[in-house]
Design an enzyme around this catalytic site. Structure first.
Site, PDB file in Angstrom:
ATOM      1  N   CYS A  21       0.858  -1.190   0.000  1.00 52.00           N
ATOM      2  CA  CYS A  21       0.000   0.000   0.000  1.00 52.00           C
ATOM      3  C   CYS A  21       0.890   1.236   0.000  1.00 52.00           C
ATOM      4  O   CYS A  21       2.115   1.147   0.130  1.00 52.00           O
ATOM      5  CB  CYS A  21      -0.938   0.005   1.211  1.00 52.00           C
ATOM      6  SG  CYS A  21      -0.077   0.061   2.795  1.00 52.00           S
ATOM      7  N   CYS A  24       3.364   1.830   2.855  1.00 52.51           N
ATOM      8  CA  CYS A  24       4.648   1.125   2.775  1.00 52.51           C
ATOM      9  C   CYS A  24       5.691   2.015   2.106  1.00 52.51           C
ATOM     10  O   CYS A  24       6.835   2.114   2.566  1.00 52.51           O
ATOM     11  CB  CYS A  24       4.492  -0.177   1.988  1.00 52.51           C
ATOM     12  SG  CYS A  24       3.382  -1.390   2.737  1.00 52.51           S
ATOM     13  N   ASP A 441      -4.396  18.626 -25.904  1.00 51.11           N
ATOM     14  CA  ASP A 441      -3.453  18.618 -27.019  1.00 51.11           C
ATOM     15  C   ASP A 441      -4.243  18.846 -28.310  1.00 51.11           C
ATOM     16  O   ASP A 441      -5.397  18.426 -28.415  1.00 51.11           O
ATOM     17  CB  ASP A 441      -2.734  17.269 -27.066  1.00 51.11           C
ATOM     18  CG  ASP A 441      -1.932  17.090 -28.343  1.00 51.11           C
ATOM     19  OD1 ASP A 441      -1.059  17.921 -28.606  1.00 51.11           O
ATOM     20  OD2 ASP A 441      -2.216  16.128 -29.080  1.00 51.11           O
TER      21      ASP A 441
END
Length: 748
Positions: A21, A24, A441
């Site tokens: 996760c 961590c 873009d």
């Protein structure tokens, strides 16, 4: 991956394993940053740690620190190693095996617990036999993560799953061997009464096995999505040529891998081939299609002395190029680093469940211990006290919590796929609510990305004659602009005559004889070389076309200039409506392009974007800087693009939406993929993502609400097994039903 030296510091990128996760990643990052002279960022999504370190610190020291935190780290690949090959998905295979085992074994356990007709004389012992491998082997990733978290004083979703399933399983074992649950013919009671029980006959095997299976399924699909995190970089590297034809000093040719090309080598690029690396043209002239890198729709004419970029395509004649930059110094490699930097720099979105679990788990454990102490202190007996304490842990076991995110995401992404919208993961959804600016873009996103004939101006000449003669001549050319004219002529007339004496004039146009007419098609200079005057009406038309950024081509035959053809990248029919929908969602649309100001403002006017919101003439490597600048102004930015030149900006943006008709690099760098290539899908994607996130939030609220409501009963020792099972089942059914409402989502 390589170790790079930047000033007095060295920089290294490590592959980190074992993270489950975002917390961590944060834990590893804190540990590394406590080392003297070390600055580190750890990305959970890409499983990489980028570390800058000074003298006195070595790479083995960094790896040892990561391993001391409870995770694994891998040294950089040695120089010269092939970095194009993706790492083997070591974690996916065992995770998939655990999931299959859990599904096959937990299904009958849950069925026997819920259907009294299946509860034969010794059904509880079969349930124990089937549930044991699920809670031990299949759930081992959760237990391992919980132990790692415990050593560092942390608690996450893994802790809650491990504690809940272990408590449910161990209590069931105690009830079977030392209580009354092992009695032949025992069945689950169906009494909805609130009364104190010693719990000796209660079984929670279906809860332990079911929770493990549900959450393991979510973890597996998350791991699959996470494994694609580095695909954008690999897609960029795959764009380059693999082999190159090198010209030898003795006049011969040699085909060799691009990796053996060195600066100063002369290499040959034939029509249709990719240019192997950045260099300078030393012989020949051609049109180079650089749209995949620059986003500019108009091909670039190059001749001796002009620079060219690796991975662009030679669309015309034969070129001899001298290599100037190779390997990591090329523009393509620099763009790959931009994408990587943007991915590492993007803040990792914390899992909603982990955020709450960090508080919820310690509270539940503390409440269970307090319950145990309270009932023992009040003389209720060890069995009753332990029953109440375990009931607290079991009712907090996150069955509905485990379903909250995966079910909503599964239904939401499934519905999105039906509508041509692919959502990569739950962390993406958190970005959609905050977004207030959407950067579009131009080429391939707002426009078609293809050169087309948009107008024919032929005062005094028949338009059909213009198309027939010009189209026949252009049909013999390989130039992209010529193809636009030829395609339009073929679409209008069906067939074209065959030209005679065809000649391509490099950089100027084409000439030849068609049906007995001497025909010229090309730039004004070609007409000047043939001493053909340009009539005043056509001169004004030519100036007007060039003022709007369109490419103007002159057509002459039999000694007279007779027409002007306008070539341009046309706006998609759906783009104006898409811009209106984005505004309706409270978003501010902006246009970003490498094309010139005239073209950009012309397109912006056509789709309804304000002139102040147009950013033109932006180099590919600068697009990511534009996104960063907008973010520094306090805006939350969504980026919509389709080209390689958009990949870094898509990764940097708070929300990246890639057009499915674009390049692999753009698709992999984006958070959402619009399969249809229709800009209207961008508005639908934002709406769907916001609604899916709202569903996840409501699922999490009710999942915790059911647990919290039942915790006082459990702590009081009044939690009947049937009430616990019913509450858990009802909360799960509610979460699933709430998620299924996403199936009714409709595109606007």
């Amino acid at each position: 991956m390589t170790v790079r030296t930047t000033g007095a510091d060295a920089e290294v990128e490590l592959s980190v394993g074992g993270m489950t996760c975002a917390s961590c990643a944060a834990r590893i990052e804190r540990k590394l940053n406590r080392m003297e002279g070390v600055t580190a960022t750890v990305n959970y999504a890409t499983e990489k740690a980028r570390i800058s370190y000074g003298a006195g610190v070595t790479v083995p020291d960094l790896i040892a620190t990561v391993e001391a935190t409870g995770y694994s780290a891998r040294e950089p690949s040695p120089p010269g190693a092939d970095e194009r090959q993706p790492p083997e998905p070591d974690e996916l295979r065992p995770l998939r095996d655990r999931l299959i085992t859990a599904i096959l074994l937990s299904a009958p356990v849950v069925a026997m617990a819920m259907v009294p007709a299946l509860q034969f004389e010794y059904w509880q012992w079969l349930s124990l036999t089937l549930a044991a491998p699920v809670v031990t082997y299949a759930a081992w990733p959760f237990h391992r993560a919980a132990l790692t978290n415990a050593r560092h004083g942390a608690a996450t979703m893994d802790t809650l799953v491990s504690v809940g399933t272990t408590a449910a399983f161990l209590w069931s074992v105690w009830a079977l061997f030392l209580g009354t649950a092992g009695t032949p013919g025992m069945t689950h009671p169906f009494e909805f009464t609130v009364s104190r029980s010693d719990g000796a006959g209660n079984l929670y095997l279906e809860a332990a096995a079911g929770v493990t299976t549900f959450i393991l399924a979510g973890r597996y699909f998350e791991a699959r999505a996470k494994r694609r995190a580095g695909a954008a970089l690999r897609a960029l590297l795959e764009l380059g040529a693999k082999e190159v034809t090198v010209l030898l000093p003795d006049g011969g040719e040699e085909t060799r891998p691009v990796t053996r090309l060195t600066a100063g080598d002369h290499f040959l690029v034939r029509p249709g081939e990719k240019i192997a690396t950045d260099g300078t043209v030393v012989e020949g002239s051609s049109a180079v299609d650089a749209s995949m890198l620059t986003g500019e729709s108009v091909p670039v004419e190059v001749t001796a002395g002009d620079p060219v970029t690796g991975a662009t395509v030679n669309a015309g004649g034969r070129l001899v190029v001298r290599a100037t930059r190779v390997g990591a110094d090329t523009q393509l490699a620099r763009m790959a680093r931009l994408v990587e930097d943007a991915q590492n720099g993007k803040a990792s979105a914390q899992r909603l469940a982990d955020r709450v679990s960090a508080v919820f788990v310690p509270v539940v454990v503390a409440l269970a211990l307090a319950t145990l102490g309270f009932w023992i202190g009040n003389g209720a007996g060890t069995t009753a006290a332990f029953t109440a304490a375990v009931a607290v842990l079991i009712i907090a076991c996150p069955c509905a919590l485990g379903l909250a995110t995966p079910t909503a995401l599964m239904v939401g992404t499934g519905r999105g796929a039906q509508l041509g919208i692919l959502i990569k993961g739950p962390e993406v959804l958190e970005s959609t609510r905050r977004v207030d600016t959407v950067v579009l873009d131009k080429t391939g996103t707002v426009t078609t990305g293809r050169m087309s004939l948009v107008a024919v101006h032929s005062p005094g000449a028949d338009e059909t004659d213009v198309l027939r003669l010009a189209g026949a001549l252009e049909h013999a050319s390989e130039h992209p602009i010529a193809r636009a004219v030829a395609d339009a002529a073929l679409a209008e007339l069906g067939t074209l005559p065959t030209p005679e004496d065809f000649t391509a004039v490099p950089g100027l146009g084409v000439q030849g004889v068609v049906e007995g007419h001497a025909v010229l098609v090309g730039r004004p200079r070609l007409m000047t070389d043939w001493s053909l005057p340009l009539p005043a009406p056509l001169a004004r038309t030519l100036d007007a076309a060039e003022a709007t950024g369109r490419t103007a081509v002159l057509v002459a035959w039999d000694g007279e200039v007779r027409a002007v053809l306008e070539i341009a990248d046309t706006v998609k029919e759906t783009s104006p409506e898409a811009v209106r929908r984005l505004r309706a969602l409270g978003l501010r649309p902006m246009l970003l392009t490498g094309d010139n100001e005239a073209v950009a403002h012309s397109v912006a006017r056509e789709v309804g974007i304000a002139s102040d919101d147009v950013i033109a003439e932006v180099l590919p490597q600068d697009k990511v800087d534009v996104v960063k600048r907008l973010q520094s102004q306090g805006r939350s930015v969504a980026m919509v693009g389709d080209g390689v030149n958009d990949a870094a900006a898509l990764a940097q943006a708070d929300l990246g939406l890639a057009m499915g008709t674009g390049t692999d690099a753009a698709i992999e760098a984006g958070d959402l993929t619009l399969v249809r290539g229709d800009l209207r899908a961008a508005a639908d994607a934002v709406r769907l993502a916001r609604r899916t996130l709202g569903t996840i939030r409501s699922n999490l609220f009710w999942a915790f609400a059911y647990n919290v409501a039942a915790l006082p009963l459990a702590a009081s020792g009044l939690l009947n097994p049937m009430i616990a099972g019913a509450a858990m089942a009802f909360s799960s059914v509610f979460v699933v039903g709430n998620s299924l409402r996403l199936r009714t989502f409709r595109a606007a």
